[in-house]
Scaffold this motif. Sequence first.
Motif, mmCIF file in Angstrom:
data_model
loop_
_atom_site.group_PDB
_atom_site.id
_atom_site.type_symbol
_atom_site.label_atom_id
_atom_site.label_comp_id
_atom_site.label_asym_id
_atom_site.label_seq_id
_atom_site.Cartn_x
_atom_site.Cartn_y
_atom_site.Cartn_z
ATOM 1 N N GLN A 72 0.021 -2.801 -11.891
ATOM 2 C CA GLN A 72 0.129 -1.347 -11.898
ATOM 3 C C GLN A 72 -0.251 -0.751 -10.545
ATOM 4 O O GLN A 72 0.305 0.277 -10.148
ATOM 5 N N ASN A 73 -1.160 -1.369 -9.859
ATOM 6 C CA ASN A 73 -1.504 -0.896 -8.518
ATOM 7 C C ASN A 73 -0.316 -1.046 -7.571
ATOM 8 O O ASN A 73 -0.029 -0.149 -6.763
ATOM 9 N N GLN B 260 2.790 -1.011 -8.484
ATOM 10 C CA GLN B 260 3.769 -0.030 -8.942
ATOM 11 C C GLN B 260 3.453 1.363 -8.398
ATOM 12 O O GLN B 260 4.354 2.096 -7.981
ATOM 13 N N GLU B 261 2.190 1.724 -8.404
ATOM 14 C CA GLU B 261 1.793 3.089 -8.060
ATOM 15 C C GLU B 261 1.599 3.314 -6.561
ATOM 16 O O GLU B 261 1.539 4.454 -6.109
ATOM 17 N N THR B 262 1.497 2.229 -5.790
ATOM 18 C CA THR B 262 1.267 2.386 -4.350
ATOM 19 C C THR B 262 2.480 2.026 -3.504
ATOM 20 O O THR B 262 2.493 2.295 -2.307
ATOM 21 N N PRO C 285 8.096 4.821 -2.894
ATOM 22 C CA PRO C 285 9.007 5.012 -4.026
ATOM 23 C C PRO C 285 10.458 5.309 -3.667
ATOM 24 O O PRO C 285 11.340 5.174 -4.518
ATOM 25 N N ASN D 213 3.126 0.507 -15.884
ATOM 26 C CA ASN D 213 2.754 1.808 -16.419
ATOM 27 C C ASN D 213 4.031 2.593 -16.724
ATOM 28 O O ASN D 213 4.774 2.955 -15.806
ATOM 29 N N SER E 41 4.563 5.590 -17.401
ATOM 30 C CA SER E 41 4.590 6.960 -16.888
ATOM 31 C C SER E 41 4.584 7.038 -15.366
ATOM 32 O O SER E 41 4.572 8.125 -14.808
ATOM 33 N N SER E 42 4.602 5.887 -14.704
ATOM 34 C CA SER E 42 4.628 5.866 -13.242
ATOM 35 C C SER E 42 6.049 5.536 -12.788
ATOM 36 O O SER E 42 6.407 4.376 -12.582
ATOM 37 N N ARG F 128 9.455 12.127 -13.071
ATOM 38 C CA ARG F 128 8.026 12.412 -13.102
ATOM 39 C C ARG F 128 7.610 12.741 -14.535
ATOM 40 O O ARG F 128 8.403 13.231 -15.323
#
Length: 317
Positions: free
Chosen positions: A89-90, A92-94, A97, A214, A216-217, A222
């Motif tokens: 998840q880290n 994915q979120e960092t 994008p 995740n 929602s990421s 959004r």
Amino acid sequence: MNVNWKVVGGYGAHIKSNRTEIIISHRGNVTEIPIRNISHFLLIGGHTIQTSTISTLMKEGTFISFCESDGNPVGYIAPYDYTSFKEIQNLQETTAPYSYALTCAFGSMKSRIFAIEEYTEKFGTDILYSGELDILSGYLNELGNMVLIDELRRIDQLVRDMYYEIISRIISPTYNFKRRTIRPYRDPVNAILSFGYGMLSSACMRAVIGGHLNPSSGFLNRGDQALIQDLMNCWKPGMIDKPAIEFLASDEFPSKGFELTRDRCILHEEIITKLITLFSESIEQNLIDSQIQNLLQALQGETQFTILRSPTLKIHF
């Protein structure tokens, strides 16, 4: 990953279990299903399920997801071994994008343009207004020149709006479908599409959670279930819209299979049963699972992120 669906739709089912079987009582009918044969249990609408049954399904590694009666996703319950890994998840979120958002926008728009081209081959170019296909193709060609994700999102929404208006022209006007609307749905076409999208969302959710991502990421979208929307928008035309449109045009769709109230369209149990069978067959879980593997490998720098395409629409009426 082999996924065996069991979908319970409508209202009023009573669900219990013993150590080896799920027992579903619904409108006088009793169905017994070996638990080992279920890997995804989807509840749509209002039903009663024993907590001991939920525990039994969890122990067997079964993923449970819930939708409201119109197909709107509500949530899920996952076994412990689905617990998200912080490392994934880290990533994915960092990760940057933009390239992922661009790929999702291209996949979403291309799937709709391809579907429209298929429909024009079947019904002729009269379903298009002058210049519409050129406008859509122009939007697609301009994607690579856009530098902001907000621009990608805006163009993707424009193409989706045009797509629904175009397919409305091949659906019987008696159903009063003009475009995609928000809840509550006031015509049977929107109601059927939403039911299918709910099933597709659940299939994507299962794969996303199974990949420890995740939901929602997202990259292009959004908010809640953003990643789910990123992916399923690329597959709606083939996995849901095409079989739904064929169903509406067939003798299997009864003219009295729905009820129009003052503020919404209610699908009857007969239609819901048919839709569960229809979409269970059209949703390609193996492709969805493969897509998640591609995304995971891309996030880890092992490959390039691409949207996997389902087979051609192969429209039949």
